[in-house]
Enzyme design. Structure first.
Site, mmCIF file in Angstrom:
data_model
loop_
_atom_site.group_PDB
_atom_site.id
_atom_site.type_symbol
_atom_site.label_atom_id
_atom_site.label_comp_id
_atom_site.label_asym_id
_atom_site.label_seq_id
_atom_site.Cartn_x
_atom_site.Cartn_y
_atom_site.Cartn_z
ATOM 1 N N HIS A 44 79.891 66.769 51.005
ATOM 2 C CA HIS A 44 80.842 65.915 50.310
ATOM 3 C C HIS A 44 80.289 64.487 50.262
ATOM 4 C CE1 HIS A 44 84.122 68.872 50.114
ATOM 5 N NE2 HIS A 44 83.629 69.314 51.256
ATOM 6 N N ARG A 73 75.692 64.430 47.433
ATOM 7 C CA ARG A 73 77.058 64.889 47.195
ATOM 8 C C ARG A 73 77.032 66.017 46.157
ATOM 9 N NH1 ARG A 73 82.292 62.166 44.133
ATOM 10 N NH2 ARG A 73 83.800 63.644 44.964
ATOM 11 N N HIS A 74 77.941 66.956 46.299
ATOM 12 C CA HIS A 74 78.014 68.088 45.372
ATOM 13 C C HIS A 74 78.250 67.616 43.936
ATOM 14 C CE1 HIS A 74 82.342 67.465 45.126
ATOM 15 N NE2 HIS A 74 82.390 67.448 46.442
#
Length: 592
Positions: free
Chosen positions: A519, A365-366
């Site tokens: 995401h 995930r970012h």
């Protein structure tokens, strides 16, 4: 204490006194604790020592439910020990590693003898007497070996207890229920159906064959010491999730919980509307207090981890038990020891060696985004009246890349915060100059969660190139950006992620690591197709995704020998940190 309460607990005290309990209750009463809370503490700690009960009371001094007349729930299990238990625990670990967690992993290996029932705190000692009486009456007839027969279906795997030994065990359960009714005034429902020891329950059908193979490695004829064990649990949290605290946390606000490693937190998934992203509302088992806590300071625990073991009755003795340490079983709350450290070290070494030669996929995930810290109005906070960007807080990035419509293009495409940039550089090996970024809109977030009703406005490849991102201009995505549908259905979303991952895997080299950054939802939708798992239920998916922290990651390895992908430990350590509230020095000066 009121006169009526004094008389009531005087009767209880006299009844317990004949059962050698003054050594437990007297010290607590002498410390000034009311009798009803002292008995509640004894029940909650398994009536082991007055010191444990006293510590429980001190920890629960701010518990709003301390004076509530809420009894514990109790259940009786027949538990294996000795060599058979060792083999069962091997199955527990290996089945979870190869086939993911299923319902059986929530509880230790056991045969259920009765349903959970309530017992008033002042009558718990009577349950112990009921267990002893039932055990003494059954001891002579208890089978020297309990025959176990493997049974398998599409959603259940376990051992059934057959023939006359099962009748004896059921008779013991009925005797306990009868004695508990007479001595403790409890309504106990003994198990009168097919006795069974569950190995796996509610698993995915395509895992049935693997689970059966693992189960056949268990020899049910292994020597075993069968022990009837009485456990209790807090009946208020039966349908809650249980979290285990990993790191210490000191509250920064009055509505937050104090956390210590090893604490357990009860969380009701339906009551999280007040919690912001990355936080949950929970109740501490250690203190009984309710408050917010950072979810990435915890991990999911098993259902039985918070159960309290009270008393046991052993029916048989294993001849070679001397090879085990005497105190080993009693030191475990639920009978599940940790594997030897040498085994863990060897496993980690082998895993590291395998990573070098196997193709792998790391889904991440970012990092932290500005809108996660400064809210939906973040853009208004950093925009001048003439539409220029400025940095109102050090956690805003130094600058923003140029966009065709200016800063307005970032409204639904927020950048990383300064901390998010720092997180990413720590976790991703500074790869920005070593490998090209291939932009794949097919693994974009579920568009139903997007604020706009049109296709998301992302940076173009040219804008990324101008901003000095090392982006590939030759990559042909599985789903071009224009093909993304606003407010798409859940099935459409998971389908495009599966198709995108299939193309990514097929076009990448047959060795090395594929890094997928997306995401939080990508950790689920981009790995389950590889692992051969069906999509999650939509509601479960939404609940899971909100718990994934910044830089959360999943790591899959390709097992070419068996023709499948497997989840393994990521090669990058987790990055855990606490929150840092905004501070206004003017307000601080005026407030003091």
């Amino acid at each position: 204490m009121a006169a009526g309460e004094t008389q009531l607990y005087a009767k209880v005290f006299n009844k317990l006194k004949c059962r050698s309990t003054p050594s437990l209750l007297d010290p607590l009463l002498g410390m000034g604790f009311p009798a009803h809370t002292a008995l509640k503490a004894l029940a909650a700690t398994g009536r082991k020592t007055a010191e444990e009960a006293s510590n429980w009371l001190h920890c629960h001094r701010n518990d709003p439910s301390l004076d509530d007349p809420i009894p514990q729930e109790y259940a009786l299990f027949l538990c294996p020990t000795g060599p058979l238990l060792d083999k069962l625990q091997d199955f527990w670990r290996e089945s979870r590693r190869q086939c993911a967690k299923n319902r059986a992993h929530e509880v230790f290996p056991h045969i259920t003898l009765c349903d959970f029932f309530t017992c008033e705190d002042q009558k718990v000692e009577c349950l112990y007497e009921a267990l002893k009486r039932a055990g003494d009456r059954t001891l002579g007839a208890f089978p020297s070996a309990v025959p176990l027969v493997l049974h398998s279906s599409i959603s259940y795997l376990g051992f059934f207890v057959d023939d006359s030994p099962a009748d004896v065990i059921r008779e013991f359960a009925v005797m306990f229920a009868t004695e508990a009714s007479i001595l403790a005034d409890c309504s106990v429902k003994p198990c009168t159906k097919q006795l069974h020891l569950t190995l796996a329950h509610k698993f995915y059908p395509h895992h049935q064959r693997t689970l059966e193979q693992l189960a056949r490695a268990i020899n049910p004829g292994h020597r075993c010491q069968w022990t009837a064990a009485l456990y209790s649990r807090d009946m208020r949290f039966v349908h809650y999730q249980t979290l285990r605290v990993l790191f210490q946390y000191k509250p920064q606000n009055v509505d937050e919980l104090t956390l210590s490693p090893g604490d357990y937190i009860f969380v009701d998934p339906t009551q999280q509307e007040e919690a912001s992203e990355g936080w949950v509302m929970g109740i501490s088992q250690r203190t009984g207090c309710r408050g917010f806590l950072p979810e990435n300071y915890t991990e999911r625990a098993s259902e039985c981890d918070t159960w309290v073991r009270h008393r046991t009755y052993t029916f048989s003795v294993v001849p070679d038990m001397s090879s085990r340490k005497d105190g080993e079983a009693s030191s475990r709350r639920n009978g599940e020891p940790n594997p030897p450290s040498s085994s863990r070290s060897l496993s980690s070494l082998q895993s590291l060696q395998a990573t070098i030669v196997r193709r792998s996929i790391l889904v991440v995930r970012h990092g932290e985004r500005v809108d996660q810290i400064f809210g939906k109005s973040w853009l208004q906070q950093c925009t001048t009246p003439d539409g220029k960007y400025y940095r109102p807080d050090l956690n805003f990035p130094r600058s923003l890349p140029k966009r065709s419509r200016g800063i307005k293009d970032f409204e639904n495409d927020p950048p990383l915060s300064s901390c998010g940039i720092f997180q990413s550089r720590m976790a991703e090996f500074k790869l920005e100059k070593k490998v090209k970024i291939r932009v794949e809109p097919g693994i974009f977030e579920w568009t139903k969660w997007e604020a706009g009703k049109t296709t998301p406005t992302l940076m173009t490849l040219e804008e990324m190139k101008e901003a000095d991102f090392n982006v590939s201009l030759d990559y042909r995505p599985a789903f071009p950006l224009a093909s993304l549908l606003p407010a798409e259905g859940y099935d459409d979303y998971v389908h495009r992620c599966a198709v995108s991952m299939e193309q990514i895997v097929s076009t990448c080299p047959q060795d090395g690591v594929i890094l997928v950054v997306g995401h939080g939802s990508a950790l689920d939708t981009c790995t389950r197709p590889l692992l051969g798992l069906p999509p999650r239920d939509c509601a479960d998916f939404a609940q899971l995704v909100r718990k994934i922290p910044s830089l959360g990651m999943c790591f899959c390895e390709e097992n070419k020998e068996e023709g499948k992908w497997e989840l393994v430990n990521p090669p990058v350590k987790t990055l855990t940190h606490g929150s840092n509230s905004a501070f206004n020095w003017r307000n601080w000066i005026q407030g003091n």
